[in-house]
Design a protein around this motif. Structure first.
Motif, mmCIF file in Angstrom:
data_model
loop_
_atom_site.group_PDB
_atom_site.id
_atom_site.type_symbol
_atom_site.label_atom_id
_atom_site.label_comp_id
_atom_site.label_asym_id
_atom_site.label_seq_id
_atom_site.Cartn_x
_atom_site.Cartn_y
_atom_site.Cartn_z
ATOM 1 N N GLY A 74 -29.693 -0.714 -72.849
ATOM 2 C CA GLY A 74 -28.407 -1.092 -73.416
ATOM 3 C C GLY A 74 -27.508 -1.827 -72.444
ATOM 4 N N SER A 75 -26.514 -2.508 -73.004
ATOM 5 C CA SER A 75 -25.604 -3.313 -72.191
ATOM 6 C C SER A 75 -24.180 -3.209 -72.732
ATOM 7 C CB SER A 75 -26.049 -4.780 -72.205
ATOM 8 O OG SER A 75 -25.168 -5.589 -71.468
ATOM 9 N N ALA A 76 -23.224 -3.107 -71.793
ATOM 10 C CA ALA A 76 -21.800 -3.094 -72.143
ATOM 11 C C ALA A 76 -21.093 -4.207 -71.382
ATOM 12 C CB ALA A 76 -21.186 -1.737 -71.807
ATOM 13 N N ASP A 77 -19.863 -4.542 -71.793
ATOM 14 C CA ASP A 77 -19.105 -5.615 -71.142
ATOM 15 C C ASP A 77 -18.538 -5.196 -69.796
ATOM 16 O OD1 ASP A 77 -19.583 -7.295 -73.297
ATOM 17 O OD2 ASP A 77 -17.743 -6.707 -74.337
ATOM 18 N N ASP A 78 -18.414 -3.884 -69.585
ATOM 19 C CA ASP A 78 -17.780 -3.379 -68.368
ATOM 20 C C ASP A 78 -18.619 -2.240 -67.817
ATOM 21 O OD1 ASP A 78 -15.737 -1.282 -67.075
ATOM 22 O OD2 ASP A 78 -14.892 -3.298 -66.867
ATOM 23 N N SER A 79 -18.761 -2.186 -66.499
ATOM 24 C CA SER A 79 -19.625 -1.174 -65.894
ATOM 25 C C SER A 79 -19.056 0.237 -66.019
ATOM 26 C CB SER A 79 -19.860 -1.506 -64.414
ATOM 27 O OG SER A 79 -18.637 -1.505 -63.700
ATOM 28 N N ALA A 80 -17.762 0.359 -66.321
ATOM 29 C CA ALA A 80 -17.170 1.681 -66.502
ATOM 30 C C ALA A 80 -17.275 2.170 -67.944
ATOM 31 C CB ALA A 80 -15.702 1.663 -66.069
ATOM 32 N N THR A 81 -17.846 1.356 -68.826
ATOM 33 C CA THR A 81 -17.972 1.715 -70.234
ATOM 34 C C THR A 81 -19.254 2.501 -70.463
ATOM 35 O OG1 THR A 81 -16.733 -0.236 -70.950
ATOM 36 C CG2 THR A 81 -18.162 0.809 -72.578
ATOM 37 N N THR A 117 -24.125 -1.893 -76.577
ATOM 38 C CA THR A 117 -25.164 -2.264 -77.531
ATOM 39 C C THR A 117 -26.510 -1.815 -76.990
ATOM 40 O OG1 THR A 117 -23.900 -4.205 -78.228
ATOM 41 C CG2 THR A 117 -26.237 -4.160 -78.792
ATOM 42 N N ALA A 118 -27.200 -0.992 -77.749
ATOM 43 C CA ALA A 118 -28.529 -0.520 -77.336
ATOM 44 C C ALA A 118 -29.570 -1.605 -77.579
ATOM 45 C CB ALA A 118 -28.895 0.745 -78.105
ATOM 46 N N GLY A 119 -30.659 -1.540 -76.824
ATOM 47 C CA GLY A 119 -31.781 -2.443 -77.058
ATOM 48 C C GLY A 119 -31.461 -3.889 -76.780
ATOM 49 N N VAL A 120 -30.846 -4.182 -75.635
ATOM 50 C CA VAL A 120 -30.531 -5.563 -75.255
ATOM 51 C C VAL A 120 -31.554 -6.090 -74.244
ATOM 52 C CG1 VAL A 120 -28.830 -7.059 -74.143
ATOM 53 C CG2 VAL A 120 -28.076 -5.273 -75.735
ATOM 54 N N ALA A 141 -27.730 0.468 -69.216
ATOM 55 C CA ALA A 141 -28.215 -0.087 -67.946
ATOM 56 C C ALA A 141 -27.103 -0.703 -67.110
ATOM 57 C CB ALA A 141 -29.301 -1.117 -68.225
ATOM 58 N N THR A 142 -26.018 -1.122 -67.759
ATOM 59 C CA THR A 142 -24.916 -1.780 -67.050
ATOM 60 C C THR A 142 -23.907 -0.804 -66.462
ATOM 61 O OG1 THR A 142 -23.840 -1.987 -69.217
ATOM 62 C CG2 THR A 142 -25.061 -3.910 -68.401
ATOM 63 N N ALA A 143 -24.068 0.487 -66.710
ATOM 64 C CA ALA A 143 -23.050 1.471 -66.327
ATOM 65 C C ALA A 143 -23.115 1.804 -64.839
ATOM 66 C CB ALA A 143 -23.223 2.750 -67.132
ATOM 67 N N SER A 189 -23.636 4.253 -62.010
ATOM 68 C CA SER A 189 -24.514 5.422 -61.961
ATOM 69 C C SER A 189 -25.381 5.542 -63.208
ATOM 70 C CB SER A 189 -23.697 6.709 -61.773
ATOM 71 O OG SER A 189 -22.974 6.676 -60.576
ATOM 72 N N ALA A 190 -25.901 4.428 -63.692
ATOM 73 C CA ALA A 190 -26.822 4.457 -64.828
ATOM 74 C C ALA A 190 -28.003 5.362 -64.504
ATOM 75 C CB ALA A 190 -27.296 3.051 -65.164
ATOM 76 N N ASP A 191 -28.379 6.206 -65.449
ATOM 77 C CA ASP A 191 -29.475 7.146 -65.197
ATOM 78 C C ASP A 191 -30.846 6.577 -65.542
ATOM 79 O OD1 ASP A 191 -28.442 7.224 -67.850
ATOM 80 O OD2 ASP A 191 -29.456 9.105 -68.251
ATOM 81 N N GLY A 192 -30.872 5.451 -66.237
ATOM 82 C CA GLY A 192 -32.142 4.874 -66.669
ATOM 83 C C GLY A 192 -33.115 4.538 -65.550
ATOM 84 N N PRO A 193 -32.677 3.857 -64.485
ATOM 85 C CA PRO A 193 -33.635 3.477 -63.437
ATOM 86 C C PRO A 193 -34.354 4.667 -62.804
ATOM 87 C CG PRO A 193 -31.653 2.151 -63.261
ATOM 88 C CD PRO A 193 -31.369 3.193 -64.302
ATOM 89 N N LEU A 194 -33.620 5.725 -62.457
ATOM 90 C CA LEU A 194 -34.282 6.885 -61.866
ATOM 91 C C LEU A 194 -35.153 7.598 -62.893
ATOM 92 C CD1 LEU A 194 -34.800 8.751 -59.502
ATOM 93 C CD2 LEU A 194 -32.722 10.016 -60.101
ATOM 94 N N ASN A 195 -34.662 7.709 -64.130
ATOM 95 C CA ASN A 195 -35.496 8.324 -65.173
ATOM 96 C C ASN A 195 -36.816 7.574 -65.328
ATOM 97 O OD1 ASN A 195 -33.580 10.282 -65.720
ATOM 98 N ND2 ASN A 195 -32.831 9.329 -67.596
ATOM 99 N N LEU A 196 -36.749 6.242 -65.338
ATOM 100 C CA LEU A 196 -37.957 5.438 -65.486
ATOM 101 C C LEU A 196 -38.885 5.635 -64.296
ATOM 102 C CD1 LEU A 196 -39.632 3.358 -66.994
ATOM 103 C CD2 LEU A 196 -38.258 1.560 -65.908
ATOM 104 N N TYR A 197 -38.334 5.625 -63.106
ATOM 105 C CA TYR A 197 -39.146 5.829 -61.906
ATOM 106 C C TYR A 197 -39.861 7.181 -61.985
ATOM 107 C CZ TYR A 197 -40.504 6.169 -56.996
ATOM 108 O OH TYR A 197 -41.226 6.304 -55.832
ATOM 109 N N GLN A 198 -39.125 8.214 -62.368
ATOM 110 C CA GLN A 198 -39.722 9.545 -62.416
ATOM 111 C C GLN A 198 -40.729 9.673 -63.554
ATOM 112 O OE1 GLN A 198 -36.190 12.071 -62.379
ATOM 113 N NE2 GLN A 198 -36.372 12.313 -60.157
ATOM 114 N N ALA A 199 -40.499 8.986 -64.663
ATOM 115 C CA ALA A 199 -41.471 9.005 -65.758
ATOM 116 C C ALA A 199 -42.795 8.395 -65.312
ATOM 117 C CB ALA A 199 -40.919 8.254 -66.960
#
Length: 326
Positions: free
Chosen positions: A15-22, A27-30, A122-124, A126-136
């Motif tokens: 997903g992607s947002a306009d601001d990193s604090a959002t 929008t999911a699936g970008v 993904a734009t946030a 401290s996005a948790d996606g990258p570490l989750n993906l690495y650990q998966a």
């Protein structure tokens, strides 16, 4: 180097947002699967990863056709490449547990299938996606994950497909296995899983999924429910019902009356509960209607079992046996 297949389906992790604090208005699936891999260059040290984009949607918009595509691709990939270490699926969290359970029932291979998502885009910050993906991917290439069935990796925890559920709308620790706890965990020291038990038979693993799926719906129990709603579903030709009963899967007198008033053959039906934890056992009063207990399955997973039972052409006795084996 291990070879791994990554199947991307969208979700908050992409997903992607306009601001990193959002954190909520995004929008999911970008982003595509390639972009998710590129954001974590350390993955090159774990495996040689092939990426395929199956879908790029919010998981609330996932369709049966996406499920069919995932099942067929995983079966084909395992059959075509004996050296393939495993499969990782990036997925939105809203229906991640349903996809995991479907695959648990339909994929019969000792190699890991691991689902992973994120609670922050993904734009946030401290996005948790990258570490989750690495650990998966750590889990998917680990020998400890073989014969463990379909797994879900979120926030460093490794969950089994049958028990895991989403328990919160926010926060990175939004997944749990209420009745059993996680199977293990993963961190920078490695993958920590107990030795796998002998795999259970998977009676549905060879069925072919159709283009048109049966109509199975969930009825939610509450104070003074509408029996007319059940009558309308039966009259419209619903092929299966899952009751989210109160307490330990109890139906109200109104709901039982609606079933009692139906003068034709009732569809296959399962009883789950709305409590979020605990089993549903057989009950003589409910059995008069052909209502089978879904044991420890939550309503959405009970629905998947019922869908597949109908696709397989099972009768009530066959469904009962399937519930016991699941």
């Amino acid at each position: 180097m291990n070879r791994l297949l990554l199947l991307a389906t969208g979700g908050t992790i992409a997903g992607s947002a306009d601001d990193s604090a959002t954190l909520n208005d995004y929008t999911a699936g970008v982003l595509g699967g390639d972009a998710l891999l590129a954001a974590v260059p350390q993955l090159q040290n774990l495996a040689t990863i092939s990426v395929e984009q199956v879908a790029n949607v919010d998981s609330a918009d996932l369709l049966f056709e996406h499920w069919r595509a995932l099942v067929e691709r995983i079966r084909d990939a395992f059959a075509a490449d004996p050296e393939l270490a495993g499969v990782v699926i990036t997925h939105g969290t809203n229906t991640l547990e349903e996809t995991a359970w479907l695959l648990q029932l339909l994929i019969d291979d000792p190699r890991p299938v691991v689902l992973v998502g994120a609670m922050r885009p993904a734009t946030a910050l401290s996005a948790d996606g990258p570490l989750n993906l690495y650990q998966a991917i750590q889990v998917a290439v680990s020998s400890a994950a073989r014969c463990q069935g379909v797994l879900v990796v979120m926030d460093g925890q490794i969950h089994g497909a049958k028990a895991v559920t989403k328990i919160a709308t926010q926060g990175v620790s939004a997944f749990a296995s209420p009745d059993s706890g996680p199977l293990g965990w993963v961190d920078d020291a490695g993958v920590h899983l107990p030795s796998a038990e002998a795999g259970r038979p998977k009676p549905l693993a060879q069925i072919q999924l159709p283009n048109d799926w049966p109509w199975v719906t969930i009825v939610y129990g509450c104070v003074e429910p509408s029996g007319d709603w059940i009558s309308a579903l039966l009259g419209a030709g619903v092929q299966g019902l899952v009751f989210t009963g109160t307490g330990a899967g109890q139906l109200s007198e109104r709901e039982r009356s609606a079933l009692r008033a139906w003068d034709r053959l009732l569809p296959l039906m399962l009883r789950s509960n709305r409590c979020g934890s605990g089993p549903v056992y057989g009950d003589a009063d409910q059995a008069q209607f052909g209502l089978l207990p879904a044991s420890g399955l939550n309503p959405q997973k009970a629905r998947i079992l019922l869908l597949l039972a109908l696709i397989a052409g099972l009768d009530q006795q066959g469904l009962a046996s399937l519930c016991e084996a699941a």
